[in-house]
Design a protein around this motif. Structure first.
Motif, PDB file in Angstrom:
ATOM      1  N   VAL A 183       0.884  -1.159   0.000  1.00  0.00           N
ATOM      2  CA  VAL A 183       0.000   0.000   0.000  1.00  0.00           C
ATOM      3  C   VAL A 183       0.928   1.216   0.000  1.00  0.00           C
TER       4      VAL A 183
ATOM      5  N   HIS B 260      -7.477  -1.925  -2.571  1.00  0.00           N
ATOM      6  CA  HIS B 260      -7.372  -1.331  -3.909  1.00  0.00           C
ATOM      7  C   HIS B 260      -8.743  -1.232  -4.581  1.00  0.00           C
TER       8      HIS B 260
ATOM      9  N   VAL C  21      -8.498   3.729  -4.762  1.00  0.00           N
ATOM     10  CA  VAL C  21      -7.544   4.144  -5.808  1.00  0.00           C
ATOM     11  C   VAL C  21      -7.850   5.574  -6.253  1.00  0.00           C
TER      12      VAL C  21
END
Ligand code: SF4
Ligand code: SF4
Length: 574
Positions: free
Chosen positions: A31, A76, A81
């Motif tokens: 991450v 994600h 995102v």
């Protein structure tokens, strides 16, 4: 104790009490973050590590949230995102577009993240930036226009180096990073260690470049260009050229420098052996006279500047012996010049160092003899990588060669100067050899317990007891140092290296963001010591030749004039 969480629909084991970011990292899920640093307090400043956690309306910063049993996390998702992309776009809105000309081009974390998130246009308008480039320091350059306010430099300088040069000033969109009273870096308390360079994710902090002077000298036919290589360099370059990280490429490096065009190539570890002979003599005299003990190490220029600024009362305790860089520099201009029948003024002396503070050290007025500098240009390991790339040397296809006489041989004790504890070890071996004519073996050394941050040991040589302490890095240095200096735990010698782990982790080393690589470099140096034939500085034939032919003996008038120095109290804003 382990707990179970769910990440992206899959079960995952996490340790109770760890952060989400740590759990993800351990399980191979990356991450992004621009502010987090291993082992330091998380701040959540950049917010790029946000993840979705079921039951939470807002995204949460994974660096500051602790895992909970049954937690369901999405790392994600489209929402996550999109949020990260917007955050990077906002950072870029206020960031110069000069990546092609930037010092960090190719290894900038912000640049990499923009590419990773497919940012292809500037959607948010730019704010004009007024803070100027700060080139006042001989070691570090600051370009505030490239600062993304992650705070890493502030935390490393404060929490790890105990120097606290930087602070956030003002609030909100007017916030910036500055030194006390917003003075230029050279007027601040910065010790030039360069640890902030290693952690800054962008080109906002980098080392002062001296590569151009080196290239000029290589092109100057009037000059004899001589280069010395610090002990840790040969184990620090391999990964930059596609070789195994931590591999010792000493011979390849010497051959490469010869291809680039240096006239003479010397091993600084050889000068470390000579510095050790001087330190051993100095410590034994101090011990005999009961003067200025414990003796403080002087081979790390960042540490020396720290003492000059914070503890001027301890200046008499600092060993007067110059660092190996300066010992070699002085011997090149005074001994080698005479042997090679060259005017010292025609020699351009370059050193490759793992350290940005060495640039400051070489410029100290005390490091000049009869108006001629011991060392003319200091380049960092990173600058050496650039030099090798510029001259197009294919290091994978270079046959190893030796360094040049007279500084071609070293002991493994000289090589140990590249890691924390190495100077103390070299000194102990030399003192023992000097007093007994034999080599110090491990069974004659007793470990002493002096606290978590100190490695200490004692030994006896010809009936005389010696005890040494090693302080690895500067964390809590004020407390640790005062405890040792107050005599509560009396020792004869204290080694301090400003960078954790020693020069293998110096501020001029390649930026790797992986502590395992630093450990591999240290291991490589220890392995060299295990197998080397000459383990004691006093047994290095170069040391014997230099004393027989030139210096006469440790502590002689000539040795004192050329290889010893003095220090000065420095008034800075602390
Ligand atoms: S100078 Fe670099 S490390 Fe310091 S706050 Fe700015 S971007 Fe972060
Ligand atoms: S070079 Fe070292 S002392 Fe100076 S600001 Fe950076 S971390 Fe702090």
């Amino acid at each position: 104790m382990n707990i179970e969480i769910e990440v992206n629909g899959k079960p995952l084991q996490a340790h109770k009490g760890e952060t989400i970011l740590n759990a993800l990292k351990r399980n191979g899920i990356r991450v992004p973050t621009l502010c987090n640093m291993t082992d330091l307090t998380p701040t959540g400043a950049c917010r790029l590590c946000v993840v979705e956690v079921d039951g939470n309306e807002n995204l949460v910063t994974s660096c500051s949230h602790v895992v909970e049993e049954g937690m369901r996390i999405k790392t994600h998702s489209s929402r996550v995102v999109r949020a990260r992309k917007t955050l990077v776009e906002l950072l870029l809105a206020n960031h110069p577009d000069d990546c092609l000309y930037c010092e960090r081009n190719g290894y900038c974390e912000l640049q990499n993240l923009a590419a990773e998130l497919h940012i292809r246009e500037r959607r948010v308008l730019k704010k004009s930036f007024t803070q100027k480039l700060d080139i006042s320091s001989p070691s570090i350059v600051r370009d505030p226009a490239k600062c993304i306010l992650c705070g890493r430099c502030i935390r490393i300088c404060d929490e790890v180096q105990s120097v606290s040069t930087f602070e956030f000033v003002k609030r909100g969109c007017n916030m910036y990073v500055a030194t006390a009273m917003s003075r230029d870096l050279n007027f601040s308390n910065c010790i030039g260690c360069g640890q902030c360079v290693l952690v800054c994710p962008t080109g906002a902090i980098y080392e002062r470049q001296n590569i151009a002077e080196v290239i000029d000298s290589l092109n100057n036919t009037e000059h004899l260009t001589v280069i010395q290589i610090a002990p840790s360099i040969s184990v620090s370059l391999a990964s930059e050229f596609g070789l195994k990280p931590g591999k010792n490429i000493n011979g390849i490096l010497f051959a490469t420098l010869r291809k680039i065009g240096f006239d003479y190539i010397f091993d600084s570890a050889s000068a470390a052996d000579i510095a050790t002979a001087e330190m051993a003599h100095e410590l034994m005299i101090r011990k005999e006279n009961g003067n200025s003990l414990p003796m403080l190490s002087s081979c790390c220029p960042a540490w020396v500047k720290f003492v000059e600024q914070w503890y001027p009362e301890y200046i008499p305790a600092l060993s007067t012996v110059k660092s190996p860089q300066q010992v070699m520099g002085s011997l090149i201009k005074n001994y080698f010049a005479h042997e090679a029948r060259v005017e010292p003024s025609k020699i351009f002396s370059v050193s490759v160092m793992p350290c940005t503070a060495k640039k400051f050290e070489a410029q100290r007025e005390e490091m000049t003899t009869r108006g001629i500098s011991d060392v003319d240009a200091v380049i960092s390991t990173r600058e050496l990588v650039k030099l090798i790339q510029l001259y197009g040397v294919d290091m994978q296809n270079v046959e190893p060669q030796h360094a040049d006489q007279p500084f071609n041989i070293r002991s493994s004790a000289g090589k140990l100067f590249g890691i924390s504890g190495g100077t103390a070890e070299a000194l102990a071996r030399s003192i023992y050899f000097k007093l007994t004519g034999k080599e110090l073996i491990q069974s004659q050394v007793t470990e002493i317990k002096l606290g978590q941050r100190i490695h200490a040991f004692s030994f006896k040589a010809a009936g005389k007891p010696f005890s040494f302490a090693v302080i690895n890095g500067m964390q809590n240095i004020h407390q640790v140092l005062q405890e040792l200096m107050n005599g509560k735990n009396a020792v004869d010698y204290i080694e301090v290296m400003a960078c954790l782990g020693g020069c293998v982790n110096g501020g001029g080393q390649p930026v790797v963001n992986d502590s395992k690589i630093v450990k591999l470099k240290a291991k490589a140096i220890m392995e060299i010591d295990e197998v080397d034939g000459i383990k004691c500085s006093a047994k290095n034939p170069v040391v014997q030749t230099v004393y027989n032919n030139f210096l006469l003996e440790p502590g002689s008038e000539k040795a004192t004039k050329l290889l010893h120095t003095r220090y000065q109290k420095r008034d800075v804003l602390l």
